[in-house]
Design a protein around this motif. Structure first.
Motif, PDB file in Angstrom:
ATOM      1  N   ILE A 142       0.912  -1.095  -0.060  1.00 14.05           N
ATOM      2  CA  ILE A 142      -0.064   0.016   0.084  1.00 14.05           C
ATOM      3  C   ILE A 142       0.961   1.272   0.001  1.00 14.05           C
ATOM      4  O   ILE A 142       1.751   1.286   0.660  1.00 14.05           O
ATOM      5  CB  ILE A 142      -0.853   0.140   1.034  1.00 14.05           C
ATOM      6  N   ASN A 143       0.414   2.192  -0.917  1.00 18.86           N
ATOM      7  CA  ASN A 143       1.160   3.463  -0.953  1.00 18.86           C
ATOM      8  C   ASN A 143       2.598   3.318  -1.641  1.00 18.86           C
ATOM      9  O   ASN A 143       3.365   3.940  -1.104  1.00 18.86           O
ATOM     10  CB  ASN A 143       1.216   4.209   0.466  1.00 18.86           C
ATOM     11  N   ALA A 219      -5.284   2.574  -8.084  1.00 22.44           N
ATOM     12  CA  ALA A 219      -4.376   3.931  -7.734  1.00 22.44           C
ATOM     13  C   ALA A 219      -5.213   4.406  -6.795  1.00 22.44           C
ATOM     14  O   ALA A 219      -4.917   4.883  -5.718  1.00 22.44           O
ATOM     15  CB  ALA A 219      -4.056   4.677  -8.789  1.00 22.44           C
ATOM     16  N   LEU A 220      -6.452   4.471  -6.897  1.00 22.74           N
ATOM     17  CA  LEU A 220      -7.611   5.155  -6.223  1.00 22.74           C
ATOM     18  C   LEU A 220      -7.378   4.520  -4.585  1.00 22.74           C
ATOM     19  O   LEU A 220      -7.510   5.150  -3.461  1.00 22.74           O
ATOM     20  CB  LEU A 220      -8.827   4.954  -6.675  1.00 22.74           C
ATOM     21  N   MET A 221      -7.415   3.062  -4.565  1.00 23.47           N
ATOM     22  CA  MET A 221      -7.584   2.612  -3.213  1.00 23.47           C
ATOM     23  C   MET A 221      -6.425   2.400  -2.620  1.00 23.47           C
ATOM     24  O   MET A 221      -6.297   2.413  -1.389  1.00 23.47           O
ATOM     25  CB  MET A 221      -8.177   1.024  -3.462  1.00 23.47           C
ATOM     26  N   TYR A 222      -5.232   2.118  -3.360  1.00 22.80           N
ATOM     27  CA  TYR A 222      -4.092   1.786  -2.540  1.00 22.80           C
ATOM     28  C   TYR A 222      -2.823   2.749  -2.587  1.00 22.80           C
ATOM     29  O   TYR A 222      -2.007   2.684  -2.183  1.00 22.80           O
ATOM     30  CB  TYR A 222      -3.570   0.272  -3.333  1.00 22.80           C
ATOM     31  N   LEU A 223      -3.078   3.940  -3.291  1.00 22.67           N
ATOM     32  CA  LEU A 223      -2.068   4.847  -3.303  1.00 22.67           C
ATOM     33  C   LEU A 223      -2.745   6.043  -2.188  1.00 22.67           C
ATOM     34  O   LEU A 223      -4.048   6.631  -2.299  1.00 22.67           O
ATOM     35  CB  LEU A 223      -1.718   5.473  -4.563  1.00 22.67           C
ATOM     36  N   ASN A 224      -1.824   6.492  -1.228  1.00 22.64           N
ATOM     37  CA  ASN A 224      -2.301   7.595  -0.519  1.00 22.64           C
ATOM     38  C   ASN A 224      -1.669   8.995  -0.800  1.00 22.64           C
ATOM     39  O   ASN A 224      -1.816   9.846  -0.361  1.00 22.64           O
ATOM     40  CB  ASN A 224      -2.321   7.237   0.997  1.00 22.64           C
ATOM     41  N   ASP A 225      -0.657   8.916  -1.499  1.00 22.53           N
ATOM     42  CA  ASP A 225       0.053  10.198  -1.759  1.00 22.53           C
ATOM     43  C   ASP A 225       0.004  10.642  -2.849  1.00 22.53           C
ATOM     44  O   ASP A 225      -0.035   9.873  -4.219  1.00 22.53           O
ATOM     45  CB  ASP A 225       1.858   9.410  -1.588  1.00 22.53           C
ATOM     46  N   ARG A 226       0.030  12.033  -3.041  1.00 15.13           N
ATOM     47  CA  ARG A 226      -0.328  12.350  -4.409  1.00 15.13           C
ATOM     48  C   ARG A 226       0.850  12.411  -5.376  1.00 15.13           C
ATOM     49  O   ARG A 226       0.499  12.177  -6.603  1.00 15.13           O
ATOM     50  CB  ARG A 226      -0.656  14.006  -4.321  1.00 15.13           C
TER      51      ARG A 226
ATOM     52  N   GLN B  34       8.248   3.943   5.376  1.00 12.12           N
ATOM     53  CA  GLN B  34       6.941   3.980   6.335  1.00 12.12           C
ATOM     54  C   GLN B  34       7.380   3.903   7.614  1.00 12.12           C
ATOM     55  O   GLN B  34       6.786   4.612   8.473  1.00 12.12           O
ATOM     56  CB  GLN B  34       6.161   2.663   5.945  1.00 12.12           C
ATOM     57  N   LEU B  80      -2.993  11.562   4.317  1.00  8.89           N
ATOM     58  CA  LEU B  80      -3.158  10.329   3.626  1.00  8.89           C
ATOM     59  C   LEU B  80      -4.346  10.916   2.627  1.00  8.89           C
ATOM     60  O   LEU B  80      -5.278  11.479   3.059  1.00  8.89           O
ATOM     61  CB  LEU B  80      -3.760   9.524   4.743  1.00  8.89           C
ATOM     62  N   GLU B  81      -4.199  10.716   1.340  1.00 13.61           N
ATOM     63  CA  GLU B  81      -5.142  11.521   0.582  1.00 13.61           C
ATOM     64  C   GLU B  81      -6.271  10.331   0.158  1.00 13.61           C
ATOM     65  O   GLU B  81      -5.932   9.118  -0.634  1.00 13.61           O
ATOM     66  CB  GLU B  81      -4.467  11.880  -0.878  1.00 13.61           C
ATOM     67  N   PRO B  83      -9.615   9.444  -2.236  1.00 10.80           N
ATOM     68  CA  PRO B  83      -9.950  10.040  -3.607  1.00 10.80           C
ATOM     69  C   PRO B  83     -10.904  11.200  -3.823  1.00 10.80           C
ATOM     70  O   PRO B  83     -11.547  11.531  -2.525  1.00 10.80           O
ATOM     71  CB  PRO B  83     -10.957   8.736  -4.112  1.00 10.80           C
ATOM     72  N   LYS B  92     -13.038   3.813   0.088  1.00 10.38           N
ATOM     73  CA  LYS B  92     -11.718   3.816   0.465  1.00 10.38           C
ATOM     74  C   LYS B  92     -11.711   3.759   2.281  1.00 10.38           C
ATOM     75  O   LYS B  92     -10.921   2.803   2.617  1.00 10.38           O
ATOM     76  CB  LYS B  92     -10.689   4.728  -0.273  1.00 10.38           C
TER      77      LYS B  92
END
Lengths: 299, 544
Positions: A142-143, A219-226, B34, B80-81, B83, B92
């Motif tokens: 994740i991320n 990307a939507l679900m598993y990425l948190n960093d812009r 992390q 933590l961004e 959607p 999410k």
């Protein structure tokens, strides 16, 4: 009479050509109109777009959409990310698919039926979203960029196409002949199977490259960093910025103004986001027809 | 030949081997990252905040607003961004909750009340009442003048508060069902501004019949709105001349504490009859019930004008073709000399939910409370002080307050960079954070330079004069349903809402004759309107 019948097409054929000509022209228009519209809208002024004046050609030509797209700093970075994910992901896909397909194409492989069953089973049944999220979390994906590259590395569908291609186009006698000359299995793979399966590799490359280029749900679900976001996410953000859901916003007047700005952006962004992947297609097209056809004839 | 093949083979297999190794290496790297996140830069305590991605916020980490908060509170904010689409953000979030992943300290996104209540009941969010009660912790919250109202309207059905408010009331947004009339046409045809529904009928008739746009064709449209734009539903403006009708409250009205539906009253029927007459005489475009906002804009924004009266919440509906010829049309009086307009008092938006995994909930609360301080609240909307806005008297003196003419309120804050709101910027979080800007402050923020002549028309004073007096005194501010109640009325409410809207359109367009009014009432009774009213009454009593 009889002779003309032989030299020209019979009337039924003529009718066929006329009717199919009509139908195909209609389909051509139906398919190309949205593309032309998007292109024209992207070169029109925002006001013309949001008040619906654009029909076919650009109305008061302007580049404000493109200016706005490239003013957004995320876009350039997201472009880079998408290229990276696409290249890496496609590399992983093709590698895994081809090695797997080659192994499963050899009749001598023990437990071939069992493997095939396991693979096809996953084609139809999966654990679902939450278990998958837990899996990703426990793998520490994740991320990280690997959340965009590794999941779905083996596409079973592509693997079956490739396996069938190898089975049908590379005769077993070739293996026998080469092994008499002392060729190992690995050598056979690299020196014979890969060069002979260029067509199917091209197809798989295109399939997975387009898939990675358009990927956005992971990307939507598993990425948190812009900073890790691919282009599609940014595209989507700008698209939905257009929708005003008044029930949740405190200052709808401001929101309405924002939506108007987004109307211009969206068409330019669609153009910017699709053109690169469209450019790949002509280079692969010559293999494409052949590859898919062979895959589809025998399942 | 053989050598060449061998070489190729080596290169290829080496390449294949390198790939997974590279992967292992890089994922190891990111794992290290992390862990490094746990302690922030300069030993400041870290607070992770879940925010919604916003294409207009360039980078939350380096944002000006973030820096101000971090420096003042001596914390390190990590983000933590989620959607940017509400539903996806919700998906999410619920994935994170149900997979048992460690939640961020604070969830700072808009959630609807039933979601908040669900998470509160599960213990995912912690109540903030104890912090709010402590004057040493909730320093800025306690400075809000109407804090009692703010707090009570944030209460969930269990009586507790789980969030901090973003509250900036503005009259303009509280009654958005505005109508606009083409003033050029009025002048051309020598007509007065309509005051009653009969005047309006005559004016519309003149517009449609006398070709005021001068193109030689009788193509003018009298009264028009759209299906989905912000407050563009044309029925609302007209119906309010007959009976108070607020679509935001599903046309539920209140009188002396009793809830009753507007859509079963005889006045409602009168309203429908009037609109039916307009449609029949070609003065009210039936397109209003089928076209979307874009189609409406295409219809009305032509040089010379195409529509006489347009219902729209925002003046930005009108393009440059109309050259600012549209004028605000105050509510017209009906036969019973009622002239109302729907009034939805501003409510605080709930933000800054502290989660059960917060390492230091008290600190997280303090940071959220700090965001409520007046200056930061201005930064949160207008950008950097001294650059994007200024309260320096020398600078402000060049600006004229939007209400200076009407109420004598001079400008106090000058908006130097109004375009900061719609463009990518790195100054604030697009106001998606706790903030408090009072009604009075809103009236003194100005972007109107004193001697500018190309300024956009400022409609807020006219609105204040024409519309605000038409706000009814007794309104439903908020209906807070219990989850069971929502379940109970879920089906009947949707069915009734749809039926009321469909029938209204059918009656107005004449697809259904008004002689069938009694059948319409009977059908509503069959749909369970009584139970629906009971539950609504209970919800109203609870949130009073």
């Amino acid at each position: 009479m009889g002779q003309t019948k032989f030299s020209t097409h019979p009337t039924s054929d003529k009718m066929y050509y006329i009717i199919s000509g009509f139908i195909l022209t209609f389909i051509l228009i139906a398919v190309s109109y949205p593309l032309i519209y998007v292109l024209s809208a992207s070169f029109s002024s925002g006001n013309a777009v949001s008040s619906g004046q654009v029909l076919l050609w650009p109305v008061d030509f302007s580049l404000e959409g493109y200016e706005a797209v490239f003013k957004n700093k995320d876009i350039v970075r997201a472009y880079g990310n998408t290229f990276l994910y696409t290249i890496l992901g496609t590399l992983v896909n093709v590698t895994v698919v081809m090695t797997c397909a080659y192994a499963l194409s050899r009749p001598g492989l023990k437990g071939r039926g069992g493997f095939m069953f396991l693979f096809t089973f996953t084609m139809f049944f999966s654990g679902g979203l939450i278990p998958f999220y837990i899996l990703m979390k426990d793998l520490h994906l994740i991320n990280t960029m690997w959340a965009m590259v590794l999941p779905g590395a083996l596409s079973v569908y592509n693997m079956i196409i490739a396996r069938t291609f190898i089975q049908s186009s590379i005769p077993g006698e070739l293996i026998e002949a080469t092994s008499i000359d002392g060729c190992s299995d690995a050598r056979f793979f690299f020196s014979f199977v890969l060069p002979l399966s260029k067509a199917v590799i091209a197809v798989i490359t295109l399939f997975s490259a387009v898939g990675h280029w358009n990927a956005y749900f992971n990307a939507l679900m598993y990425l948190n960093d812009r900073s890790l976001y691919p282009l599609q996410i940014i595209l989507r953000e700008i698209l939905i910025m257009n929708q005003v859901d008044v029930s949740m916003i405190m200052d709808p007047e401001l929101q309405v103004a924002k939506a108007q700005a987004a109307a211009v952006l969206k068409y330019s962004l669609i153009v910017v986001a699709t053109v690169p992947i469209l450019c790949v297609y002509p280079f692969i097209q010559k293999y494409f027809v052949k590859g898919v056809m062979i895959g589809s004839l025998k399942g | 030949m053989t050598q060449q093949i061998r070489k190729e083979r080596k290169a290829l297999s080496a390449g294949l081997l390198v790939l997974p190794m590279l992967g292992a290496l890089l994922s190891a790297c990111s794992q290290g990252n992390q862990q490094a996140n746990e302690s922030g830069a300069g030993g400041r305590p870290v607070i992770t905040v879940a925010v919604q991605a916003n294409p207009n916020v360039e980078d939350y980490e380096t944002n000006h607003y973030t820096k101000l908060v971090e420096d003042a509170m001596n914390v390190d904010l990590k983000f933590l961004e989620l959607p940017s689409q509400a539903e996806e953000a919700l998906t999410k979030l619920s994935l994170m909750v149900s997979s048992g992943a460690e939640l961020p300290d604070v969830v700072n996104i808009y959630l609807n009340e039933s979601t908040v209540f669900d998470y509160a009941a599960k213990g995912v969010f912690i109540p903030q009442d104890d912090y709010l009660n402590d004057p040493e912790l909730a320093v800025n919250f306690n400075k809000i003048p109407d804090k009692e109202f703010v707090r009570s309207s944030m209460k969930l059905p269990d009586g507790k508060v789980y969030a901090l408010p973003r509250y900036s009331p503005q009259k303009w947004n509280e009654g958005s069902n505005r109508a606009w009339i083409n003033s050029e046409w009025l002048e051309k045809l020598n007509l007065e501004m309509p005051k009653t529904t009969d005047d309006l009928y005559n004016v519309l008739k003149a517009f449609v019949e006398q070709d005021p746009n001068g193109n030689g064709k009788k193509d003018e449209v009298g009264f028009v709105g759209s299906l989905n734009g912000w407050s563009q539903n044309p029925r609302i403006y007209l119906m309010n001349a007959f009976i108070y009708a607020d679509p935001g409250k599903s046309y539920m009205n209140v009188k002396d504490g009793r809830i009753f539906p507007a859509f079963t009253q005889p006045e409602w029927k009168e309203g429908l009859e009037y609109m039916n007459k307009l449609v029949k005489d070609g003065l009210f475009s039936p397109l209003s019930f089928t076209q979307d906002e874009t189609q409406m804009k295409a219809l009305i924004n032509v040089p010379g004008g195409m529509a006489g009266v347009v219902t729209a919440g925002s003046y930005s509906t009108f393009g440059p073709e109309l050259e600012n010829k549209m004028t605000l049309l105050p509510p017209v009086k009906g036969p019973s000399s009622l002239a109302a307009t729907p009034y939805s008092p501003s409510l605080p938006t709930q933000l800054w939910f502290i989660t059960k995994d917060a390492k230091d909930p008290e600190l997280a609360f303090k940071v959220g409370d700090y965001m409520l301080n007046p200056e930061l609240s201005i930064v949160s909307r207008y950008g950097e002080k001294g650059v994007d806005w200024s309260d320096d008297p020398v600078v402000v003196a060049e600006f004229v307050g939007p209400f200076e003419e009407l109420e004598g309120v001079p400008a106090a804050v000058a908006e130097l960079n109004p375009s900061i709101w719609n463009n990518p910027q790195n100054k604030h979080w697009n106001d998606a954070n706790p903030a408090y800007r009072s009604l009075e402050l809103g009236k003194t923020v100005s972007n109107l330079k004193k001697d500018a002549d190309d300024a956009l028309p400022n409609w807020r004073p006219a609105f204040e004069e024409g519309y605000v007096p038409a706000f009814p005194e007794e309104v439903i501010v908020k209906l807070s349903y219990m989850p069971e109640e929502l379940k109970q009325i879920a089906n009947s409410k949707t069915a009734i809402d749809n039926y009321v809207n469909e029938s209204a359109v059918a009656f107005i367009t004449g697809n259904r004759p008004l002689s069938q009014w009694d059948d319409y009432i009977a059908e509503l009774n069959k749909m369970g309107i009584e139970q629906y009213l009971e539950v609504t009454q209970a919800a109203y009593d609870r949130s009073k």
